[in-house]
Design an enzyme around this catalytic site. Structure first.
Site, PDB file in Angstrom:
ATOM      1  N   THR A 263       0.824  -1.284   0.081  1.00 62.55           N
ATOM      2  CA  THR A 263      -0.035  -0.326   0.370  1.00 62.55           C
ATOM      3  C   THR A 263       1.337   0.761   0.016  1.00 62.55           C
ATOM      4  OG1 THR A 263      -1.720  -1.547   1.010  1.00 62.55           O
ATOM      5  CG2 THR A 263      -1.773   1.196   0.963  1.00 62.55           C
TER       6      THR A 263
ATOM      7  N   ASP B  56       1.266  -6.267  -4.465  1.00 63.57           N
ATOM      8  CA  ASP B  56       1.002  -6.766  -3.528  1.00 63.57           C
ATOM      9  C   ASP B  56       0.997  -7.973  -2.513  1.00 63.57           C
ATOM     10  OD1 ASP B  56      -2.846  -6.227  -2.100  1.00 63.57           O
ATOM     11  OD2 ASP B  56      -0.896  -7.248  -1.336  1.00 63.57           O
ATOM     12  N   SER B  57       1.329  -7.990  -1.122  1.00 57.54           N
ATOM     13  CA  SER B  57       2.027  -8.709  -0.633  1.00 57.54           C
ATOM     14  C   SER B  57       1.642  -9.858  -0.547  1.00 57.54           C
ATOM     15  CB  SER B  57       1.851  -7.855   0.799  1.00 57.54           C
ATOM     16  OG  SER B  57       1.166  -7.876   1.824  1.00 57.54           O
TER      17      SER B  57
ATOM     18  N   ASP C 223      -0.350  -7.254   4.361  1.00 63.38           N
ATOM     19  CA  ASP C 223      -0.826  -7.751   4.838  1.00 63.38           C
ATOM     20  C   ASP C 223       0.153  -9.725   4.771  1.00 63.38           C
ATOM     21  OD1 ASP C 223      -3.047  -6.963   3.772  1.00 63.38           O
ATOM     22  OD2 ASP C 223      -3.784  -7.034   2.113  1.00 63.38           O
TER      23      ASP C 223
ATOM     24  N   GLN D  61      -4.317 -21.300  18.929  1.00 66.73           N
ATOM     25  CA  GLN D  61      -5.147 -20.285  17.749  1.00 66.73           C
ATOM     26  C   GLN D  61      -4.911 -19.109  18.869  1.00 66.73           C
ATOM     27  OE1 GLN D  61      -9.046 -21.931  16.860  1.00 66.73           O
ATOM     28  NE2 GLN D  61      -8.422 -23.130  16.015  1.00 66.73           N
TER      29      GLN D  61
HETATM   30  N1  ASP Z   1      -2.950  -5.007   0.826  1.00 65.11           N
HETATM   31  C1  ASP Z   1      -1.966  -4.837   1.065  1.00 65.11           C
HETATM   32  C2  ASP Z   1      -0.086  -5.792   0.655  1.00 65.11           C
HETATM   33  O1  ASP Z   1      -0.845  -6.442   1.785  1.00 65.11           O
HETATM   34  C3  ASP Z   1      -2.027  -4.400   2.015  1.00 65.11           C
HETATM   35  C4  ASP Z   1      -1.266  -3.237   2.962  1.00 65.11           C
HETATM   36  O2  ASP Z   1       0.356  -3.138   1.939  1.00 65.11           O
HETATM   37  O3  ASP Z   1      -0.890  -2.728   3.549  1.00 65.11           O
HETATM   38  O4  ASP Z   1       0.369  -5.407  -0.524  1.00 65.11           O
END
Ligand code: ASP
Length: 346
Positions: free
Chosen positions: A15, A59-60, A92, A278
């Site tokens: 992000t 995107d991760s 993520d 958990q």
């Molecule tokens: N979907 C994004 C990612 O993990 C979320 C983030 O960066 O906060 O790349």
């Protein structure tokens, strides 16, 4: 004349560097030049900065084992040249990457700090600038000529956390990460205050860069009402070598015979099963309750207070690097890089 401190920024995506796609309205990663244009402040840092950008920023959620290996290769190629490394990464899967790197980078004498943000750097209320700038400051911090931090850490929203102890706990708060079973290594306020008692000293041994991970792992999260088909389907995945059994409370699971039988069969086939809670804090204590004593008897290995992220990546690492399942089991239940706390509870 003393030279300026130096850091290598490895930009993987996330992000922090995303903009809205004009067609779909979804966020997607852009190149580092566009990201940098939104943070002129980094020019003011007294740090020599170089950038290594992934050929495709992601995107991760798309992070793969091959990306972790690439990160290790980049750090190895540049290890001697820089005082520290900052990895810009989506939040993520940041805790998975940090955990994987903690096993793959052995005997660190320099910091590897992962950071990112919840809002893109171009957005007015972004959390990206503070995260990025403080991560860079920590990455080059030295005392008596040695790196202050020589560990894989996550820096997010004023906290420096031990990477292999951290989980993402919020998709909406700026404070997105927590390491409930391990104190924060540092907190950034007006000053950055380090928790001296838990800081790992730089290793004097040669740093080792491990590049083998085995993907044949599964997570079996139990829940009341699960069917034997569900359990058996996971345990019969072709090529499966290890399973993270996510249990209730302090490592408890149903005692129904069909369930225990399924676990027994998998173990008899040479699959390593480990027990992780958990709960977001606390430890597995196999044998504390009657509902976990059978797991202990079956030879299921306690993961104590390890996170799921650390457990999955530790198994990937051990399966690829140990000579036998017996060795995997033995190594899993002991701390390799402070990812677990051994607890003698009885
Ligand atoms: N979907 C994004 C990612 O993990 C979320 C983030 O960066 O906060 O790349």
């Amino acid at each position: 004349m003393s030279r300026k401190p130096s850091a290598l920024i490895i930009y993987t995506g996330g992000t922090i560097g995303m903009v809205k796609d004009s067609l779909t309205g979804s966020l997607m990663p852009v190149n580092f030049e566009r990201l940098k244009a939104n943070i002129p402040e980094i020019e003011k840092l007294d740090i020599d900065l170089d950038i290594h950008t992934f050929s495709t920023t992601i995107d991760s959620s798309n992070m793969q084992i091959s990306d972790w290996i690439r990160l290790v290769e980049i750090i190895e190629e540049n290890y001697a040249k820089y005082d520290g490394f900052v990895i810009l990464h989506g939040s993520d899967t940041m805790a998975y990457t940090a955990s994987a790197l903690s096993f793959m980078l052995e005997n660190l004498s320099k910091p590897v700090i992962l950071t990112g943000s919840q809002l893109p750097i171009g957005v007015l209320r972004t959390d990206a600038k503070e995260n990025f700038i403080t991560a860079l400051e920590i990455a080059v911090w030295k005392e008596a000529g040695l790196s202050k931090i020589s560990d894989v850490c996550i820096y997010f929203e004023y906290h420096l956390l031990k990477g292999n102890r951290t989980s993402k706990i919020s998709s909406s708060h700026f404070n997105a990460f927590e390491s409930t079973n391990f104190p924060a290594i540092a907190e950034a306020g007006v000053q950055i205050s380090f928790n001296e008692t838990i800081i790992k000293k730089p290793s004097s041994k040669p740093t080792l860069f491990h590049k083998n991970l085995d993907p044949n792992i599964a997570i079996l999260k139990i829940f009341p009402g699960m069917t034997s088909q569900y359990v058996k389907a996971i345990l019969s995945i072709p090529g499966l070598k290890a399973v993270v059994l996510e249990t209730f409370g302090s490592g408890n699971a149903p005692t129904q015979e069909w369930f225990l039988e399924a676990l027994r069969d998998a173990i008899a086939q040479g699959i390593c099963i480990v027990n992780i809670t958990q709960c977001s804090s606390g430890s597995v204590l196999q044998g504390k309750y009657k509902t976990s004593i059978e797991l202990e008897r079956l030879g299921i290995v306690s993961g104590y207070d390890m996170t799921t992220e650390a457990s999955v990546t530790k198994l990937m690492f051990l399966i690829a690097n140990c000579n036998s399942i017996a060795e995997v089991k033995q190594q899993f239940s002991r701390p390799l890089c402070e990812e677990l706390t051994l607890l003698n509870w009885n």
